[in-house]
Structure formats: C-alpha cells, structure tokens
Design a protein around this motif. Structure first.
Motif, PDB file in Angstrom:
ATOM      1  N   TYR A 207     -37.488  -4.635  76.762  1.00  0.00           N
ATOM      2  CA  TYR A 207     -37.195  -3.429  77.541  1.00  0.00           C
ATOM      3  C   TYR A 207     -37.980  -2.222  77.056  1.00  0.00           C
ATOM      4  O   TYR A 207     -38.450  -2.165  75.917  1.00  0.00           O
ATOM      5  CB  TYR A 207     -35.709  -3.086  77.470  1.00  0.00           C
ATOM      6  CG  TYR A 207     -34.800  -4.167  77.998  1.00  0.00           C
ATOM      7  CD1 TYR A 207     -34.992  -4.695  79.273  1.00  0.00           C
ATOM      8  CD2 TYR A 207     -33.758  -4.650  77.229  1.00  0.00           C
ATOM      9  CE1 TYR A 207     -34.157  -5.686  79.762  1.00  0.00           C
ATOM     10  CE2 TYR A 207     -32.908  -5.628  77.706  1.00  0.00           C
ATOM     11  CZ  TYR A 207     -33.114  -6.152  78.972  1.00  0.00           C
ATOM     12  OH  TYR A 207     -32.289  -7.118  79.445  1.00  0.00           O
ATOM     13  N   SER A 208     -38.078  -1.226  77.926  1.00  0.00           N
ATOM     14  CA  SER A 208     -38.672   0.049  77.546  1.00  0.00           C
ATOM     15  C   SER A 208     -37.715   0.773  76.595  1.00  0.00           C
ATOM     16  O   SER A 208     -36.542   0.415  76.484  1.00  0.00           O
ATOM     17  CB  SER A 208     -38.895   0.904  78.788  1.00  0.00           C
ATOM     18  OG  SER A 208     -37.633   1.282  79.306  1.00  0.00           O
ATOM     19  N   ASN A 209     -38.233   1.787  75.945  1.00  0.00           N
ATOM     20  CA  ASN A 209     -37.407   2.527  74.987  1.00  0.00           C
ATOM     21  C   ASN A 209     -36.181   3.164  75.629  1.00  0.00           C
ATOM     22  O   ASN A 209     -35.112   3.233  75.022  1.00  0.00           O
ATOM     23  CB  ASN A 209     -38.240   3.603  74.297  1.00  0.00           C
ATOM     24  CG  ASN A 209     -39.153   2.974  73.252  1.00  0.00           C
ATOM     25  OD1 ASN A 209     -38.889   1.843  72.801  1.00  0.00           O
ATOM     26  ND2 ASN A 209     -40.220   3.673  72.894  1.00  0.00           N
ATOM     27  N   VAL A 210     -36.348   3.633  76.849  1.00  0.00           N
ATOM     28  CA  VAL A 210     -35.221   4.270  77.537  1.00  0.00           C
ATOM     29  C   VAL A 210     -34.058   3.292  77.637  1.00  0.00           C
ATOM     30  O   VAL A 210     -32.913   3.621  77.309  1.00  0.00           O
ATOM     31  CB  VAL A 210     -35.634   4.727  78.955  1.00  0.00           C
ATOM     32  CG1 VAL A 210     -34.429   5.264  79.712  1.00  0.00           C
ATOM     33  CG2 VAL A 210     -36.722   5.776  78.874  1.00  0.00           C
ATOM     34  N   ILE A 211     -34.366   2.084  78.062  1.00  0.00           N
ATOM     35  CA  ILE A 211     -33.297   1.108  78.227  1.00  0.00           C
ATOM     36  C   ILE A 211     -32.742   0.683  76.872  1.00  0.00           C
ATOM     37  O   ILE A 211     -31.539   0.482  76.715  1.00  0.00           O
ATOM     38  CB  ILE A 211     -33.806  -0.096  79.043  1.00  0.00           C
ATOM     39  CG1 ILE A 211     -34.070   0.390  80.470  1.00  0.00           C
ATOM     40  CG2 ILE A 211     -32.784  -1.230  79.053  1.00  0.00           C
ATOM     41  CD1 ILE A 211     -34.578  -0.659  81.406  1.00  0.00           C
ATOM     42  N   LYS A 212     -33.605   0.600  75.883  1.00  0.00           N
ATOM     43  CA  LYS A 212     -33.121   0.259  74.537  1.00  0.00           C
ATOM     44  C   LYS A 212     -32.064   1.260  74.080  1.00  0.00           C
ATOM     45  O   LYS A 212     -31.005   0.885  73.568  1.00  0.00           O
ATOM     46  CB  LYS A 212     -34.286   0.253  73.545  1.00  0.00           C
ATOM     47  CG  LYS A 212     -35.050  -1.056  73.548  1.00  0.00           C
ATOM     48  CD  LYS A 212     -36.168  -1.021  72.513  1.00  0.00           C
ATOM     49  CE  LYS A 212     -37.042  -2.245  72.694  1.00  0.00           C
ATOM     50  NZ  LYS A 212     -38.405  -2.051  72.209  1.00  0.00           N
ATOM     51  N   VAL A 213     -32.401   2.541  74.264  1.00  0.00           N
ATOM     52  CA  VAL A 213     -31.436   3.572  73.867  1.00  0.00           C
ATOM     53  C   VAL A 213     -30.167   3.470  74.709  1.00  0.00           C
ATOM     54  O   VAL A 213     -29.044   3.557  74.204  1.00  0.00           O
ATOM     55  CB  VAL A 213     -32.062   4.982  74.007  1.00  0.00           C
ATOM     56  CG1 VAL A 213     -31.001   6.060  73.827  1.00  0.00           C
ATOM     57  CG2 VAL A 213     -33.175   5.161  72.993  1.00  0.00           C
ATOM     58  N   LEU A 214     -30.375   3.219  75.990  1.00  0.00           N
ATOM     59  CA  LEU A 214     -29.244   3.128  76.917  1.00  0.00           C
ATOM     60  C   LEU A 214     -28.237   2.068  76.452  1.00  0.00           C
ATOM     61  O   LEU A 214     -27.044   2.339  76.347  1.00  0.00           O
ATOM     62  CB  LEU A 214     -29.785   2.772  78.307  1.00  0.00           C
ATOM     63  CG  LEU A 214     -28.818   2.924  79.483  1.00  0.00           C
ATOM     64  CD1 LEU A 214     -28.512   4.394  79.703  1.00  0.00           C
ATOM     65  CD2 LEU A 214     -29.419   2.324  80.752  1.00  0.00           C
ATOM     66  N   VAL A 215     -28.715   0.871  76.152  1.00  0.00           N
ATOM     67  CA  VAL A 215     -27.774  -0.210  75.832  1.00  0.00           C
ATOM     68  C   VAL A 215     -27.395  -0.254  74.349  1.00  0.00           C
ATOM     69  O   VAL A 215     -26.634  -1.107  73.933  1.00  0.00           O
ATOM     70  CB  VAL A 215     -28.293  -1.596  76.276  1.00  0.00           C
ATOM     71  CG1 VAL A 215     -28.365  -1.663  77.776  1.00  0.00           C
ATOM     72  CG2 VAL A 215     -29.611  -1.910  75.630  1.00  0.00           C
ATOM     73  N   THR A 216     -27.956   0.652  73.572  1.00  0.00           N
ATOM     74  CA  THR A 216     -27.533   0.718  72.173  1.00  0.00           C
ATOM     75  C   THR A 216     -26.565   1.873  71.952  1.00  0.00           C
ATOM     76  O   THR A 216     -25.581   1.761  71.235  1.00  0.00           O
ATOM     77  CB  THR A 216     -28.752   0.922  71.240  1.00  0.00           C
ATOM     78  OG1 THR A 216     -29.740  -0.019  71.600  1.00  0.00           O
ATOM     79  CG2 THR A 216     -28.368   0.720  69.787  1.00  0.00           C
ATOM     80  N   VAL A 217     -26.863   2.996  72.623  1.00  0.00           N
ATOM     81  CA  VAL A 217     -26.092   4.205  72.364  1.00  0.00           C
ATOM     82  C   VAL A 217     -25.157   4.559  73.523  1.00  0.00           C
ATOM     83  O   VAL A 217     -23.952   4.721  73.338  1.00  0.00           O
ATOM     84  CB  VAL A 217     -27.033   5.401  72.076  1.00  0.00           C
ATOM     85  CG1 VAL A 217     -26.215   6.634  71.755  1.00  0.00           C
ATOM     86  CG2 VAL A 217     -27.975   5.057  70.939  1.00  0.00           C
ATOM     87  N   VAL A 218     -25.726   4.671  74.726  1.00  0.00           N
ATOM     88  CA  VAL A 218     -24.936   5.156  75.856  1.00  0.00           C
ATOM     89  C   VAL A 218     -23.910   4.114  76.304  1.00  0.00           C
ATOM     90  O   VAL A 218     -22.729   4.419  76.470  1.00  0.00           O
ATOM     91  CB  VAL A 218     -25.852   5.537  77.040  1.00  0.00           C
ATOM     92  CG1 VAL A 218     -25.021   6.089  78.191  1.00  0.00           C
ATOM     93  CG2 VAL A 218     -26.891   6.544  76.590  1.00  0.00           C
ATOM     94  N   ALA A 219     -24.375   2.891  76.501  1.00  0.00           N
ATOM     95  CA  ALA A 219     -23.477   1.798  76.865  1.00  0.00           C
ATOM     96  C   ALA A 219     -23.782   0.666  75.900  1.00  0.00           C
ATOM     97  O   ALA A 219     -24.613  -0.180  76.179  1.00  0.00           O
ATOM     98  CB  ALA A 219     -23.724   1.372  78.303  1.00  0.00           C
ATOM     99  N   PRO A 220     -23.138   0.660  74.742  1.00  0.00           N
ATOM    100  CA  PRO A 220     -23.627  -0.146  73.613  1.00  0.00           C
ATOM    101  C   PRO A 220     -23.433  -1.649  73.768  1.00  0.00           C
ATOM    102  O   PRO A 220     -22.892  -2.327  72.897  1.00  0.00           O
ATOM    103  CB  PRO A 220     -22.817   0.395  72.436  1.00  0.00           C
ATOM    104  CG  PRO A 220     -21.579   0.943  73.033  1.00  0.00           C
ATOM    105  CD  PRO A 220     -21.922   1.394  74.416  1.00  0.00           C
TER     106      PRO A 220
END
Ligand SMILES: Nc1ncnc2c1ncn2[C@@H]1O[C@H](COP(=O)(O)OP(=O)(O)OP(=O)(O)O)[C@@H](O)[C@H]1O
Ligand SMILES: [Mg+2]
Lengths: 273, 346
Positions: A207-220
């Motif tokens: 995944y792109s970095n945006v999605i990485k952050v999304l599924v790690t932090v926003v919706a972990p």
C-alpha cells in the motif's frame, strides 16, 4: 469490594452474556430459511474474495514479498476475529436504530450494563461462515508456508485473536455511537470505516503511505493481521515488534470507547413520545 | 402510609431542556446544517419539585407535550437532567443506573420489555437471571403474578403474537417480578378495552394497598387517575401547576354548577322567560339546548341551586329538574383547555 465478589460478578455476567446471546442465536436458527441464506451469502461473499486471490497468484508468485500461503494467513487472521465478532457481538450495529427509535430507554432501566445489552442484541449467523473459512485459511496458510509451530506461537496466536476480537468490538461501538450525537443521521461513516478491514487481508507492504497510516493509526486493522503475522511467520522487518503491541492497541481502543460511551449515555435524549 | 417517613422519590428544581437540530427543509437545508449546525432549545421540564412518600400513589397529568414522559425518564435515570436534583431510594438514578434499576419497575404503554421472538415464559426466566433473583424468590414472585394476572395460558406464546391487552398484562408482571418498591407507569392503559382496563386497575390497586407499592402513573384516562391515585400532580408547559389531593380539585374548582329543567311542552319563549326570572342573579346564565330543555349554569359561591329553582319553577312549566355537580373529569378538561386557571402551586 473483595476479589471473590468481583470474580463471582464476572462469572454471573459471563453466564448472562451467554444466555442473552443464545437467545439471539436461537432466534436466527429458528428462521431456517434465513439461516441457510445467511450461510450461503457469507460463503459467496468471501468466496469471491478468495477467487480473486487465487487468480492473482496464478499470475504472480509474490505480493509485496508475501507468498500466496502467507497471504492466506493474513486472510485467516482477519476473518477469524471478524467471524467471532459477528457471531457473539453484532449488537452494536443495531445501536443507531435503538437510539433513533427510543428503544434504548429500556436498556437503561435494567440492572445490567447497557454495553452488554447492546452487544448481545444481535447475533449474525454469517459469522459461522467467516469463522470456518478463516480457520481453514489460517491452518492451510501456516502449514503450507512452512511456519514452525511452537507452544509460544500458539499462545501468541490465541492472545492476538482475542485482542483482535476486543479491538473489533470496540470499533463496532465506536463507529455506531455517532447516533448519540447525530440522532437522525443515516450515516455512511460506520460502514465505510468498518469496510477498511479489507485492507488487513493483504500485506501492508503493497500500500501507499497514506493507506499504511490509515490502517495503522486511524483504523488500526493492521494490528489484527499484518503485525501479528510478522511474528508468526518470522518475517524480518523492523516493524516486527508491533506484532506484540496488538493488545496495547486494543486496550487503548477499549479505553477510548468506554470513555466516549459514558459521554454518550449522558447525552442520550430518547425520543419525544 | 407513614407520613413521617422520608420521601422515596424526591426532585428539586428538576429541569430538562432538549437540543433539537433546526434544519431548513429540503436537501439545501440539510447541507447547510452539515456545515453550520443550528439547534433550538426545547424546554420540556422546568424547575419541578416533587416529593413522594413510600406507599403513595400519584397521578401525573397534563396535556400532550406537557413534560410527563420526560419527568418519568428523569426519575428513572434514562435521561440526565439539565439541572436540578433527583433522589430515588436514596440514589441519584442516572449516576447509579444499575443499582437504581434493581429497585424500580417501569411500564411504558407503547413499548414492551419482553423479548419479541421467544415465549413469554422464557422472557420471565431471563428477567429472573438479569435481576439475579434467587430461585426461591423468583418462584414465589412468578407464581403470584401468574396467578393474579392469569398469565398461565400465555406463557408459551411469543410476545409478538400477544394482543395488546395480553401484552400489557405480561409487561406488568415483568416489571414487578423483582418486587421493586416503586412502579412507574407511563400511559399504561392506552388502547386497552374497558374490561382489561378494569382488571389492570384492580391489580395495581391490589399491589398498592396490600403491598405498599409506591405508584407513579401518567395517563390521559381520568378513570385510571380517579381509581388508582390519592394524589394528583398536574404539569403544564414543563411546570407543576397543581399538586394535591384529587378530591380537592373538585372542591377548589367545583363551584360551577348547572341546573337542567325539562319542560312540559316545547316552548319558544322559555329562554326569555327564564332570563327574565333570573334577572338579578349574578353569574347565572340560561341556555335552551332543546325546545323542551332549559339549562342554567351558575356560580355556587354566589347563589344556591334552591334559590334558582324557586325563581325558575314559577316562571316555567317544569316536569323534571336535575342538578349537575362538576366531576373531576369536567374540571380537568377545562383546566387543560385553559378555561380555569390555577393560582401558582405553593
Ligand atoms: N428526545 C426529544 N428531543 C426533542 N424534544 C423532545 C424530546 N422528548 C421530548 N421532547 C419535547 O419535550 C416536551 C415534553 O415532552 P413529553 O414527552 O415529556 O410530553 P408528555 O407530557 O409526555 O406528552 P404526551 O401526553 O403527549 O405523552 C415536548 O415539547 C416534546 O416535543
Ligand atoms: Mg408522554
């Protein structure tokens, strides 16, 4: 309060939970047609996902450095807690309708925590489909990818599945609590948020970095599959240690949710009739 | 009833304002609300003081939208008050919901507390588990309620298949299974037929008289109020306008009476003759609803029925006389309609 009192309370609550949930399950099974359609629907839904993966790995050998069987492990780790949640704690998805209709009133005048009453309000038989598919994929995936089973890995797996279940239940409450703030909203946010779980079925590496952050932090959701899988499959990456952080993430999510839950209960307005 | 006892339900300055989103109609309004949400403050209950003793039965009445249900929700801990204090059984309900729930029973007329899909008998057993009733207590309580409310034939029926009256009986039993000292009823008899209503009232009266159950009931049915409650609290626009004995309403506002006269034959000039005969009586007004009937309303503080009849009997050919006393019903109706005005309740 003494320890033994706490313990007997807990046991009483667990027994009540089982009873309440059993009623819901029985209700579903009693509508036989629904039961079979549910099973069929779940199989088709997840079957389609599987067909896609099989087709994909017909073309390529690896996905972001993960073999087909390793991806099956990710799939399994995602489906197992999701299936358990659907089976035993699907109630939060009724929360908005309970609040909008004022039926939530009733839960507040019973001597059982409202959260437990909400959690046991619905049991979805679809969970059986997800759960069995998940187990199959996990077993196949771990054996075929040549993972070496040890006792501590078995314990790690158990803990991580339980903590994933906790995380998913917390998220179920969290997203559906919007009903307390915007009572009339036919909100798409809860469903959209929950659907992000599909990202957890594939390695984060693609995944792109945006999605990485999304599924790690926003919706972990990465903490239910990707990070634990790094540990289980002995993947060499600097992020491997995050696999051990899953219970911590669950704890944080539960704390956040229960803090908001208390606020929500105090905001509850009911309906005007 | 022990008049020296401490109140079991107490509210001081109880106030609840609702926040209602203000949206202009249509999609445009909805979108605007999204970016600049506007809310209106709805006053539902304002500065309510209530003190109810153990064993009292209180009727909570008032026109639609007066704030009755909201008050009940505040007293049961469903809603958190905007300001003011509530104490029930020594607890603040919304802060101790679980503990509070063990000591109250609640019946909402429009809403059931039974599980929709399972047989009623199983709902009861589940409630027994929820309230953690010891086996013996459960069996005794269940047995009695089944008996008094005649529920035996309904136990195998799922709640969804019950008629309204049957469901109401089951709901009553469900709310009293754990033997709470207080029972709240919000419009419990709505939609029930006359005989079911009568049995319902009989049961509540029995629990109240024999068991010392404290009852708080909202209803638009004056029969409920007259038969079940010693005390009436009336709320209007969120404020309490009357709090006292039901019988006192009739003495306090019951000065408006009427005399109905039946004439020997249709008489066109009867009204004129009656008005002439009444001439100097203050507050007396004659009407002729039918050619053979003359009705005179008067103020019993100003004149007596006897004096009126003496005046009228000589002026008209009368076969029958009926004196109408005001009922609680007629008075309450007129209070709702704003015909009569309470002085602010002390
Ligand atoms: N959840 C809510 N949100 C907004 N306004 C509300 C809400 N609940 C009640 N209200 C408003 O508060 C006021 C009092 O309502 P309430 O339901 O207490 O009246 P009531 O006396 O029970 O009336 P009725 O006899 O019709 O049942 C009404 O103006 C109502 O519109
Ligand atoms: Mg009401």
């Amino acid at each position: 309060m003494t320890w033994s009192m706490n313990l007997s309370r807990l046991r009483g609550n667990a027994r009540l939970y089982a009873k309440l949930q059993l009623i819901q399950l029985r209700t579903v099974v009693e509508y036989r047609a629904d039961f079979w359609i549910g099973i069929l629907g779940a199989s088709l839904m997840h079957g389609a996902g599987l067909v896609f993966i099989v087709a994909l790995f017909g073309q390529i050998d690896e996905l972001g450095g993960w073999s087909a069987w390793e991806v099956a492990v990710l799939y399994g780790l995602t489906l197992i807690p999701a299936g358990l949640r659907e089976l035993f704690a699907d109630g939060p998805w009724l929360l908005r309708s309970l609040v909008n209709s004022g039926e939530f009133d009733r839960l507040l005048v019973r001597p059982v925590s409202p959260a437990m009453q909400v959690a046991t309000r619905l049991a979805s038989i679809h969970g059986v489909g997800q759960l069995s598919l998940g187990l199959t994929l996990l077993i196949l995936g771990t054996t075929r990818s040549g993972m070496d089973w040890t006792l501590w890995k078995a314990i790690f797996l158990l803990v991580s599945v339980l903590s994933s279940l906790g995380l998913l239940i917390a998220i179920g409450f969290l997203v559906n609590m919007i009903g307390f703030w915007e009572p009339s909203a036919q909100s798409a946010i809860p469903t959209a948020y929950a659907m992000l779980i599909d990202f957890a079925k594939f390695p984060l590496d693609i995944y792109s970095n945006v999605i990485k952050v999304l599924v790690t932090v926003v919706a972990p959701y990465a903490f239910i599959s990707y990070f634990p899988a790094l540990v289980l499959l002995d993947k060499e990456t600097p992020w491997r240690w995050l696999g051990f952080a899953s219970p911590l993430v669950t704890l944080l999510a539960v704390l956040l949710t229960s803090w908001l839950w208390r606020k929500a209960l105090n905001r509850y307005q009911g309906v005007g009739h | 009833m022990d008049t020296n006892a401490a109140p079991i339900i107490e509210a001081k300055g109880l106030t609840k304002h609702f926040r209602r989103p203000v949206k202009e109609p249509g999609l445009k309004g909805a979108v605007r609300h999204l970016f600049r949400p506007a809310y209106a403050d709805v006053v539902a209950v304002e500065g309510v003081n209530l003190s109810i003793l153990p064993g009292e039965s209180v009727a909570y009445v008032g026109p639609n939208g007066a704030g009755k249900s909201t008050t009940v929700k505040l007293l049961t801990g469903i809603l958190v008050p905007t300001s003011g204090r509530v104490t029930v059984n020594g607890l603040t309900p919304f802060e101790n919901r679980v503990e509070n729930a063990r000591r109250i029973g609640v019946v909402f007329g429009q809403r059931t507390q039974l599980w929709w899909d399972i047989p009623v008998g199983e709902s009861f057993r589940l409630l027994g588990d929820i309230y953690e009733l010891p086996d013996e207590t459960y069996r005794a309580s269940f047995g009695e309620l089944i008996d008094v409310l005649d529920l035996e034939p309904l136990l195998r029926v799922p709640a969804r298949q019950l008629s309204l009256g049957q469901r109401m009986r089951c709901d009553l039993a469900a709310s009293l299974l754990h033997r709470p000292p207080i029972l709240y009823l919000d419009e419990p008899t709505i939609g029930l037929d006359v005989s079911v209503k009568a049995r319902f009232r009989e049961f509540i009266r029995y629990m109240h008289r024999e068991r010392g159950l404290t009852v708080m009931l909202t209803s638009h049915d004056l029969g409920d109020i007259e038969e079940l409650c010693d005390r009436m609290v009336m709320i209007d626009n969120g404020r309490i306008v009357y709090d006292g004995a039901l019988s006192e309403v009739t003495t306090r506002f019951g000065w408006e009476r009427a005399v109905h006269l039946t004439l020997t034959e249709p008489d066109e000039s009867a009204l004129e003759a009656a008005s002439r005969a009444l001439g100097n009586r203050p507050g007396a007004v004659a009407t002729q609803p039918e050619p053979t009937m003359v009705a005179v309303t008067f103020d019993s503080r100003e004149t007596t029925a006897g004096e009126l009849i003496r005046d009228l009997a000589t002026a008209l050919a009368v076969t029958d006389i009926r004196i109408e006393e005001p009922t609680a019903e007629s008075i309450i109706r007129r209070l709702y309609e704003g015909d009569l005005v309470f002085e602010q309740a002390e």
